[in-house]
Design a protein around this motif. Structure first.
Motif, mmCIF file in Angstrom:
data_model
loop_
_atom_site.group_PDB
_atom_site.id
_atom_site.type_symbol
_atom_site.label_atom_id
_atom_site.label_comp_id
_atom_site.label_asym_id
_atom_site.label_seq_id
_atom_site.Cartn_x
_atom_site.Cartn_y
_atom_site.Cartn_z
ATOM 1 N N CYS A 571 47.089 46.452 39.497
ATOM 2 C CA CYS A 571 45.687 46.420 39.019
ATOM 3 C C CYS A 571 45.591 47.186 37.701
ATOM 4 C CB CYS A 571 44.747 47.095 40.027
ATOM 5 S SG CYS A 571 44.523 46.168 41.530
ATOM 6 N N HIS A 572 46.215 48.344 37.672
ATOM 7 C CA HIS A 572 46.165 49.208 36.499
ATOM 8 C C HIS A 572 46.828 48.538 35.290
ATOM 9 C CE1 HIS A 572 47.709 52.842 34.215
ATOM 10 N NE2 HIS A 572 46.405 52.943 34.125
ATOM 11 N N PHE A 573 47.948 47.851 35.565
ATOM 12 C CA PHE A 573 48.687 47.169 34.489
ATOM 13 C C PHE A 573 47.783 46.167 33.767
ATOM 14 C CE2 PHE A 573 51.201 43.534 33.051
ATOM 15 C CZ PHE A 573 52.178 44.148 32.271
ATOM 16 N N TYR A 574 47.076 45.332 34.563
ATOM 17 C CA TYR A 574 46.227 44.316 33.942
ATOM 18 C C TYR A 574 44.940 44.926 33.372
ATOM 19 C CZ TYR A 574 49.303 40.749 35.936
ATOM 20 O OH TYR A 574 50.391 39.957 36.228
ATOM 21 N N ALA A 575 44.410 45.931 34.064
ATOM 22 C CA ALA A 575 43.157 46.551 33.582
ATOM 23 C C ALA A 575 43.381 47.159 32.198
ATOM 24 C CB ALA A 575 42.691 47.614 34.570
ATOM 25 N N LYS A 576 44.546 47.785 32.023
ATOM 26 C CA LYS A 576 44.838 48.428 30.737
ATOM 27 C C LYS A 576 44.913 47.400 29.609
ATOM 28 C CE LYS A 576 47.976 51.874 29.625
ATOM 29 N NZ LYS A 576 49.229 52.592 29.899
ATOM 30 N N LYS A 577 45.347 46.202 29.960
ATOM 31 C CA LYS A 577 45.450 45.138 28.950
ATOM 32 C C LYS A 577 44.134 44.365 28.844
ATOM 33 C CE LYS A 577 49.941 43.049 29.439
ATOM 34 N NZ LYS A 577 50.440 43.047 28.187
ATOM 35 N N ASP A 578 43.184 44.743 29.685
ATOM 36 C CA ASP A 578 41.901 44.055 29.765
ATOM 37 C C ASP A 578 42.086 42.565 30.083
ATOM 38 O OD1 ASP A 578 39.207 44.049 29.822
ATOM 39 O OD2 ASP A 578 38.917 43.697 27.680
ATOM 40 N N GLU A 579 43.033 42.288 30.968
ATOM 41 C CA GLU A 579 43.307 40.910 31.377
ATOM 42 C C GLU A 579 42.756 40.693 32.781
ATOM 43 O OE1 GLU A 579 44.461 38.631 29.591
ATOM 44 O OE2 GLU A 579 45.824 39.442 28.075
ATOM 45 N N LYS A 580 42.174 39.534 33.012
ATOM 46 C CA LYS A 580 41.596 39.257 34.333
ATOM 47 C C LYS A 580 42.526 38.325 35.119
ATOM 48 C CE LYS A 580 37.307 40.996 33.531
ATOM 49 N NZ LYS A 580 37.876 41.797 32.446
ATOM 50 N N ILE A 581 42.849 38.746 36.311
ATOM 51 C CA ILE A 581 43.629 37.908 37.211
ATOM 52 C C ILE A 581 43.255 38.347 38.631
ATOM 53 C CG2 ILE A 581 45.630 39.473 36.918
ATOM 54 C CD1 ILE A 581 47.455 37.034 37.405
ATOM 55 N N THR A 582 43.121 37.388 39.532
ATOM 56 C CA THR A 582 42.676 37.764 40.892
ATOM 57 C C THR A 582 43.855 38.328 41.676
ATOM 58 O OG1 THR A 582 41.040 36.024 40.821
ATOM 59 C CG2 THR A 582 41.561 36.913 42.996
ATOM 60 N N LEU A 583 43.728 39.593 42.084
ATOM 61 C CA LEU A 583 44.785 40.255 42.858
ATOM 62 C C LEU A 583 44.245 40.533 44.260
ATOM 63 C CD1 LEU A 583 45.927 42.830 40.151
ATOM 64 C CD2 LEU A 583 47.089 40.701 40.774
ATOM 65 N N ILE A 584 44.989 40.100 45.254
ATOM 66 C CA ILE A 584 44.522 40.278 46.646
ATOM 67 C C ILE A 584 45.516 41.199 47.363
ATOM 68 C CG2 ILE A 584 44.009 39.065 48.815
ATOM 69 C CD1 ILE A 584 43.778 36.552 46.725
ATOM 70 N N PRO A 585 45.026 42.352 47.851
ATOM 71 C CA PRO A 585 45.975 43.256 48.519
ATOM 72 C C PRO A 585 46.306 42.803 49.935
ATOM 73 C CG PRO A 585 43.772 44.218 48.520
ATOM 74 C CD PRO A 585 43.664 42.909 47.796
ATOM 75 N N PHE A 586 47.576 42.778 50.259
ATOM 76 C CA PHE A 586 48.015 42.623 51.652
ATOM 77 C C PHE A 586 48.949 43.813 51.902
ATOM 78 C CE2 PHE A 586 50.319 40.849 55.265
ATOM 79 C CZ PHE A 586 49.314 40.224 55.968
ATOM 80 N N THR A 587 48.348 44.991 51.839
ATOM 81 C CA THR A 587 49.110 46.239 51.946
ATOM 82 C C THR A 587 48.675 46.957 53.217
ATOM 83 O OG1 THR A 587 47.448 47.656 50.944
ATOM 84 C CG2 THR A 587 48.903 46.477 49.436
ATOM 85 N N LEU A 588 49.258 48.115 53.463
ATOM 86 C CA LEU A 588 48.773 48.937 54.566
ATOM 87 C C LEU A 588 47.479 49.609 54.121
ATOM 88 C CD1 LEU A 588 52.197 50.398 55.701
ATOM 89 C CD2 LEU A 588 50.846 48.598 56.795
ATOM 90 N N PRO A 589 46.606 49.946 55.078
ATOM 91 C CA PRO A 589 45.346 50.570 54.676
ATOM 92 C C PRO A 589 45.565 52.013 54.233
ATOM 93 C CG PRO A 589 45.564 50.575 57.050
ATOM 94 C CD PRO A 589 46.745 49.827 56.525
#
Ligand SMILES: Cc1ncc(C[n+]2csc(CCOP(=O)(O)OP(=O)(O)O)c2C)c(N)n1
Length: 622
Positions: A571-589
């Motif tokens: 998320c941080h990588f794309y936010a820093k570049k101001d790029e929009k892409i839909t990221l969906i977490p399937f991680t542990l809570p």
């Protein structure tokens, strides 16, 4: 008669000594049967049955407070305090009785732990609060001989001798940590044992003397004289030098002796250490004979043979064993590798390393902070430390990793064992936070292999790449097939890409779950691109930039860390570049995940295979 069937705490308080020993037999039997069925900490619990029964029978719990250090030895305490049935039915299961003290289970649990050496500090806090509140109760810290030598315990003892707030410390000395305890204090304690062995039986002497004319007077005089002489000649104990009263050593399986000593401890005006000797594993032959630590924590086993109920397939090993074998093999040619474990030689499968390289393998005891800064000293002097540490225990050494390793950009290789959900040990032991706390450190490299060959490549890279290099492995088994000699190092940060024609979504996956997902995807012929995120840090920027070309929805599948891991980094990588892409977490809570079987917990958090497939299908059908 079965005492436990109709057990109630009030009647227990009135039991005579004979009944107490009968109760101990039943408790011991229940522990063996339950652990054989459910798994858990066997030998530590078998060793403290009489000691716990004696404490509960003597003190006024829950008004008095009893804190078990670590808490892994609190099974008898749980059985005595209204939890016997649930203990038998659900020990260490999801929504069941936890393997450690748990405040929401019982008012008799006044503190919670799972990590070692916190009981004295917490007990002191309670004792100070008690006195400031003008209240009246005893606080008892129950600490093992492995846990007492840890920095936190020693820091607390150093403080305790200077304050006027009484704490009772029970040192349960079974001459074992998980494996043999290490260090000078362990040797000192072992010297104190000889006092018990050498002492003539005072009771027998008293009986004989009382039968003689004037015998009573002679007995009393000689006892006093003997005590004076004994004190004159005996070396001061460590605890006395810390300005604490020392009582012991006491036979921890003798209830009357224990209770007499508790009574003396109450009369002592200052903080007191009661040194109790117990036999780890008492009452179960295999556990009694164990000197490696195999019976400390066990999976379900056959009581008769001692064999595990579930055998690992021949072609598999634990990840701990695999990675230990790899660093062992690399150490044959690279003599600069120095191995370190903080008290987890057995859990980290390092016994062979210690046998083959005795000069460059160090078990530092429960001393994670020391382990890391020791590694820093080695790294600054032409050595490459190979530190095996559980994810959960690494938390304790965060400052040393930050301040002593990463800041100086030292070359050290860390195997972070038990990364991800560990299961039955529960919330104190889940290895889900390390990525979040390490990824902010400049210089740190964080990786997780998908299989044995991948692990070979990562270790080869790690021992070449001059940086703090963290390799995460899960609590699981892995196919033991690899050829270390044929595999070479590779670019740090490199991910794998499997593009699929007509793919409608991307899956970025970490760790050994990658291969499982790949099989599921292949089987159902789902139109997705797969990315194996071998590195949590650095990210593979080429891969992430390439996703911007068609901006497909992207699921981040990380079942070995919480959202503060890879998901947040991307998320941080794309936010820093101001790029929009839909990221969906399937991680542990981002949660303290309770105890339970790994599969039950994943299902509860909807992180099992079918939840992932449902998510993929729903995105493909949009
Ligand atoms: C900070 C930390 N490091 C390591 C462990 C793993 N561990 C659990 S129990 C134990 C041994 C404790 O030995 P001791 O205090 O002597 O208790 P015993 O099991 O012998 O009764 C260790 C190393 C832990 N719980 N916490």
């Amino acid at each position: 008669m079965n005492i436990l069937d109709s057990f109630d705490y009030a009647s227990f308080k009135k039991m005579n000594i004979k009944e107490l020993y009968e109760l101990c037999n039943e408790v011991r039997e229940l522990i063996i049967q339950t652990v054989a069925e459910k798994g858990g900490h066997l030998s530590s619990n078998l060793g403290v049955v009489e000691l716990t029964v004696a404490l509960h029978h003597f003190f006024d719990f829950p008004n008095d407070k009893l804190l078990f250090d670590v808490g892994h030895q609190s099974y008898t305490h749980k059985i005595l305090t209204g939890r016997a049935k649930r203990f038998k039915e659900s020990l260490r299961e999801f929504n069941g009785i936890a393997g450690y003290q748990k405040m929401d289970e019982s008012e008799f649990d006044c503190f919670e732990a799972g990590h070692s050496s916190t009981a004295i500090s917490a007990g002191m806090g309670m004792a100070i609060a008690r006195d400031l509140n003008n209240e009246d109760y005893n606080v008892i810290a129950f600490v093992g001989d492995g846990a007492i030598v840890s920095g936190m315990s020693l820091e607390a003892i150093n403080h305790l001798g200077t304050i006027n707030h009484k704490l009772i410390i029970i040192v349960n000395d079974n001459e074992m940590s998980i494996s043999r305890p290490v260090g000078t204090i362990a040797r000192h304690m072992s010297k104190l044992h000889r006092r018990l062995v050498a002492a003539p039986s005072k009771d027998i002497y008293k009986k004989v003397m009382y039968k003689l004319p004037f015998g009573k007077a002679v007995f009393n005089f000689s006892s006093k004289l003997k005590n004076r002489i004994k004190h004159f000649f005996l070396e001061k104990t460590l605890f006395e030098t810390f300005n604490l009263e020392y009582l012991g050593p006491i036979d921890g399986h003798n209830i009357s002796e224990l209770q007499k000593t508790f009574a003396t401890a109450l009369k002592v005006p200052r903080s007191v250490v009661i040194h109790v000797l117990t036999k780890k594993g008492k009452g179960y032959k295999y556990a009694e004979e164990d000197i490696v630590g195999k019976w400390h924590g066990v999976s379900p086993f056959d009581i008769k043979t001692g064999e595990p109920k579930k055998k690992r397939p021949e072609n598999m090993v634990s990840w701990s064993q695999l990675t230990s074998n790899l660093v062992h093999e690399l150490g044959k040619t690279n003599k600069d590798i120095v191995y370190i474990t903080p008290a987890m030689k057995n859990g980290s499968a390092m016994n062979q390393i210690f046998e083959d390289y005795p000069d460059r393998a160090f078990d530092v005891g429960i001393a994670e902070e020391h382990a890391i800064t020791l590694a820093a000293g080695l790294a600054l002097n032409k050595k490459i430390p190979s530190v095996a540490i559980y994810s959960t225990f690494l938390q304790r050494a965060y400052d040393q990793i930050n301040h002593d390793i990463s800041r100086m950009n030292l070359h050290a290789v860390f195997t972070i064992d038990r990364s991800g959900i560990v299961g039955s040990d529960g919330e104190t032991h889940q290895g889900i936070f390390d990525v979040g706390i390490l990824k902010g450190l400049p210089n740190a490299v964080i990786a997780m292999p998908k299989d044995a060959n991948d692990a070979c490549m990562l270790y080869k890279t790690a021992f070449k790449h001059h940086a703090p290099f963290f390799i995460r492995i899960p609590r699981a088994d892995i196919i033991n097939e690899y050829d270390l000699s044929k595999i070479s190092d590779d670019r740090v940060g490199k991910w794998d890409v499997i593009n699929n024609d007509g793919a409608k979504i991307n899956l970025i996956i970490t760790g050994p779950y990658f291969n499982k997902v790949k099989d599921l995807i292949d089987k159902e012929n789902l139109k997705v691109n797969l990315f194996f995120a071998r590195y949590y840090k650095p990210l593979d920027k080429d891969v992430l930039n390439s996703l911007l070309e068609n901006r497909l929805k992207t699921i981040i599948v990380d079942l070995f860390a919480d959202e503060s891991g890879l998901y947040e980094s991307i998320c941080h990588f794309y936010a820093k570049k101001d790029e929009k892409i839909t990221l969906i977490p399937f991680t542990l809570p981002n949660a303290f995940i309770p105890c339970g079987k790994i599969e039950d917990l994943l299902a509860y958090y909807k992180r099992d295979d079918s939840s992932l497939l449902n998510l993929i299908r729903s995105l493909l059908n949009e």
